[in-house]
Design an enzyme around this catalytic site. Sequence first.
Site, PDB file in Angstrom:
ATOM      1  N   ARG A   1       0.855  -1.189   0.000  1.00 26.55           N
ATOM      2  CA  ARG A   1       0.000   0.000   0.000  1.00 26.55           C
ATOM      3  C   ARG A   1       0.886   1.232   0.000  1.00 26.55           C
ATOM      4  O   ARG A   1       2.102   1.129   0.144  1.00 26.55           O
ATOM      5  CB  ARG A   1      -1.017   0.005   1.149  1.00 26.55           C
ATOM      6  CG  ARG A   1      -0.739  -0.856   2.315  1.00 26.55           C
ATOM      7  CD  ARG A   1       0.435  -0.403   3.100  1.00 26.55           C
ATOM      8  NE  ARG A   1       0.298   0.998   3.476  1.00 26.55           N
ATOM      9  CZ  ARG A   1       1.295   1.793   3.776  1.00 26.55           C
ATOM     10  NH1 ARG A   1       2.544   1.357   3.735  1.00 26.55           N
ATOM     11  NH2 ARG A   1       1.099   3.052   4.116  1.00 26.55           N
ATOM     12  N   GLY A   2       0.256   2.390  -0.173  1.00 25.75           N
ATOM     13  CA  GLY A   2       1.034   3.616  -0.322  1.00 25.75           C
ATOM     14  C   GLY A   2       1.185   3.898  -1.804  1.00 25.75           C
ATOM     15  O   GLY A   2       1.557   3.008  -2.578  1.00 25.75           O
ATOM     16  N   ALA A   3       0.892   5.140  -2.195  1.00 29.38           N
ATOM     17  CA  ALA A   3       0.828   5.463  -3.620  1.00 29.38           C
ATOM     18  C   ALA A   3       2.096   5.071  -4.391  1.00 29.38           C
ATOM     19  O   ALA A   3       2.006   4.361  -5.407  1.00 29.38           O
ATOM     20  CB  ALA A   3       0.499   6.942  -3.795  1.00 29.38           C
TER      21      ALA A   3
ATOM     22  N   ARG B   1      -7.260  -0.717  -7.416  1.00 30.31           N
ATOM     23  CA  ARG B   1      -7.708   0.274  -6.420  1.00 30.31           C
ATOM     24  C   ARG B   1      -7.947   1.606  -7.131  1.00 30.31           C
ATOM     25  O   ARG B   1      -7.240   1.942  -8.083  1.00 30.31           O
ATOM     26  CB  ARG B   1      -6.669   0.450  -5.286  1.00 30.31           C
ATOM     27  CG  ARG B   1      -6.632  -0.755  -4.345  1.00 30.31           C
ATOM     28  CD  ARG B   1      -5.811  -0.471  -3.100  1.00 30.31           C
ATOM     29  NE  ARG B   1      -6.508   0.424  -2.181  1.00 30.31           N
ATOM     30  CZ  ARG B   1      -5.920   0.967  -1.098  1.00 30.31           C
ATOM     31  NH1 ARG B   1      -4.651   0.722  -0.847  1.00 30.31           N
ATOM     32  NH2 ARG B   1      -6.617   1.753  -0.304  1.00 30.31           N
TER      33      ARG B   1
ATOM     34  N   GLN C   1      -2.286   1.895  10.000  1.00 31.04           N
ATOM     35  CA  GLN C   1      -0.978   1.940   9.322  1.00 31.04           C
ATOM     36  C   GLN C   1       0.015   2.804  10.087  1.00 31.04           C
ATOM     37  O   GLN C   1       1.219   2.654   9.934  1.00 31.04           O
ATOM     38  CB  GLN C   1      -1.121   2.484   7.884  1.00 31.04           C
ATOM     39  CG  GLN C   1      -1.820   1.559   6.916  1.00 31.04           C
ATOM     40  CD  GLN C   1      -3.293   1.875   6.806  1.00 31.04           C
ATOM     41  OE1 GLN C   1      -3.882   2.457   7.711  1.00 31.04           O
ATOM     42  NE2 GLN C   1      -3.893   1.495   5.703  1.00 31.04           N
TER      43      GLN C   1
ATOM     44  N   ASP D   1      -2.251  10.198  -1.826  1.00 27.02           N
ATOM     45  CA  ASP D   1      -2.509   9.166  -2.829  1.00 27.02           C
ATOM     46  C   ASP D   1      -2.788   9.773  -4.190  1.00 27.02           C
ATOM     47  O   ASP D   1      -2.603   9.136  -5.226  1.00 27.02           O
ATOM     48  CB  ASP D   1      -3.679   8.286  -2.395  1.00 27.02           C
ATOM     49  CG  ASP D   1      -3.323   7.553  -1.127  1.00 27.02           C
ATOM     50  OD1 ASP D   1      -3.384   8.172  -0.040  1.00 27.02           O
ATOM     51  OD2 ASP D   1      -2.917   6.382  -1.220  1.00 27.02           O
TER      52      ASP D   1
ATOM     53  N   ASN E   1      -5.736  11.945   0.690  1.00 25.98           N
ATOM     54  CA  ASN E   1      -4.843  11.123   1.519  1.00 25.98           C
ATOM     55  C   ASN E   1      -5.728  10.316   2.463  1.00 25.98           C
ATOM     56  O   ASN E   1      -6.957  10.443   2.479  1.00 25.98           O
ATOM     57  CB  ASN E   1      -3.848  12.009   2.286  1.00 25.98           C
ATOM     58  CG  ASN E   1      -2.736  11.205   2.938  1.00 25.98           C
ATOM     59  OD1 ASN E   1      -2.211  10.267   2.351  1.00 25.98           O
ATOM     60  ND2 ASN E   1      -2.393  11.548   4.170  1.00 25.98           N
ATOM     61  N   LYS E   2      -5.114   9.473   3.259  1.00 23.54           N
ATOM     62  CA  LYS E   2      -5.844   8.601   4.182  1.00 23.54           C
ATOM     63  C   LYS E   2      -6.912   9.377   4.960  1.00 23.54           C
ATOM     64  O   LYS E   2      -6.686  10.494   5.405  1.00 23.54           O
ATOM     65  CB  LYS E   2      -4.846   7.950   5.132  1.00 23.54           C
ATOM     66  CG  LYS E   2      -5.421   7.003   6.157  1.00 23.54           C
ATOM     67  CD  LYS E   2      -6.278   5.879   5.588  1.00 23.54           C
ATOM     68  CE  LYS E   2      -5.766   5.288   4.324  1.00 23.54           C
ATOM     69  NZ  LYS E   2      -4.576   4.504   4.474  1.00 23.54           N
TER      70      LYS E   2
END
Lengths: 368, 368
Positions: A53-55, A94, A207, A248, A258-259
């Site tokens: 995960r993570g862009a 995603r 996370q 992201d 973002n998250k």
Amino acid sequence: MKVDDKNLRPIWLDENLKTIKVIDQRLLPHEFIIVDLNNVDDVIMAIKDMYVRGAPLIGVTAAYGVYLAALNCPDNQTANGFLTKECDRIKSARPTAVNLAWAVDKVFSKIKKAKDRQEKIDAALKEACSIEEKEVENCRKIGEYGLALIDEISSKKKGETVNVLTHCNAGWLACVEYGTATAPIYAAFEADIDIHVWVDETRPLNQGSRLTAWELGKHGVKHTVITDNAGGHLMQHGMVDMVIVGTDRTTYTGDVANKIGTYLKALAARDNNIPFYTALPSSTFDWNLKDGIKEIPIEERDPDEVRFVQGLDHKIVRNVLVPPENSPAANFAFDVTPARLVTGFITERGVCKAAEADILRLFPEKRV
Amino acid sequence: MKVDDKNLRPIWLDENLKTIKVIDQRLLPHEFIIVDLNNVDDVIMAIKDMYVRGAPLIGVTAAYGVYLAALNCPDNQTANGFLTKECDRIKSARPTAVNLAWAVDKVFSKIKKAKDRQEKIDAALKEACSIEEKEVENCRKIGEYGLALIDEISSKKKGETVNVLTHCNAGWLACVEYGTATAPIYAAFEADIDIHVWVDETRPLNQGSRLTAWELGKHGVKHTVITDNAGGHLMQHGMVDMVIVGTDRTTYTGDVANKIGTYLKALAARDNNIPFYTALPSSTFDWNLKDGIKEIPIEERDPDEVRFVQGLDHKIVRNVLVPPENSPAANFAFDVTPARLVTGFITERGVCKAAEADILRLFPEKRV
């Protein structure tokens, strides 16, 4: 980056050149498992189920996914048709991170003109490696530019501890090396600046408390895990000097996806006159979107990620149900922080304001 | 309130008149356990370890604590000295909720002049019961006044669902009946208004997902559990019509101390022009404090409440560790929302603005 004195990346190509190895980030910090990705289905599962995960890391994994597609590609006229379909499948794993489509398209553009199967495979591998190394170099530069900002605060505070708050994990686990939001933190740590990080736990998947705390701890950086609720209170009481988050997808006008929860921290930072920075490589800019709140697709994930929490009990990793069995839950994975709340962007080309004109000053080739 | 068709309060006096019975709220929703409090030590433990929580219920429990102290009081000249010490011990169980000291002082003022042991006991019991019933009546009235606000939104929306967001548990479990923040919700539900509640899970102790969701579900009110991070996104997208929260202590100038994270929701409500109300009985006003951020003591609790999460796994309630074993954590339990972010207060005497003049309009006897 260092883990118990061993250099490690969250993704690498096996010596056999047929297998991509990734750390299963769902199980950290209590279990450290390496998983093999052998084909496009594995890659899609790893992205969708958040082994990775993570862009930036999603982008790099997707790039290697196109390489695996090329390895399995028939050598005939329909090769590009096959690869287009495989690329589309990877891109739809995603919806929010723009690096996913960006990386897939970048690799595909290099291989579609290749003459035969082997040439496609070679071109795909070369481009995937190049994307990976470019992300590493970008993160290194983000660290360099962000260090200057932290150094300035440290000087103003006459060497007293600089307190940085971060949300989610935009660390090396989300990238390849250094991270985005953490790159300036690691750079400051290496430069012997007294730095301490408030780590938002980042519900639902934690996370922050699972990954960022693990990363920082393994590297020896001072940090404290807090609930996502705590940041406003800390800012009201002068306990935060600066916020740095990842993203992201960021529009060319400066709106930051973002998250989920990032927007709340940006509001609190503004209310308390605390600088709020987003660190990102240019691969995370979406040069086509103008209005982040209206246009960036926000992924809604399985409500069970909200209902259950994973942790360790008597050396066993368990998922425990928190709310009543029959209470419904909703799970929006991201939110969008409008540009007006962002102090600036830390990119591989320097720091700029969260405004179209200043972003294009750093990336003039994107002017239309 | 109704639980599986049985009327229930979170606290009651046993028929023997010597034991206070409380629901152990630490274990809900997965275990329903009634605990006996037989002396002042039991009462302090129940408040400190959060068997009972919520400003009004802390007050009522403390009032019965003074009654238990009177039961154990020697009948001699030192009786008031003994009782003063016991009252001080109860008052120091938790620092933030103002109802605690308020209720203890109220009972003590009634018993200190009583002639003998039995008279003190009788007076203490009478006053504790009176405080309990007054809180019930206050919450009923808060519901009545809050209903008018919800009804107005429902009319504007032509009967479409009214979406209320709440943080933590300011329900009947935090009070005695109705709750504070939930009183208008229950009243709207009874009045057949189509209402739905976004329930912030409220880390670290998850009083939202554990208690508010349980209460609302048992009563049949539509609700959805969300992470504390999600509210800003919902507000940006028109999915919240109103925020109602409780409070542990509110200054006479309108600053609101409530569960950590409340301030972040108030910021988001303001940024999206959504009304943000605090529901409170007058016992929660602190008539001595002017500046909430500077003056209200904010409790820092055990970091393990952040590090561990409690939930159900294979029918067993377990506490699982989320971050790495050696990562430090901090646990600030409350934050203060400045009056400027609060649309209004819903009290037992009606609705007022979060400003000294308007608060004193409803409570003129508090003018100095």
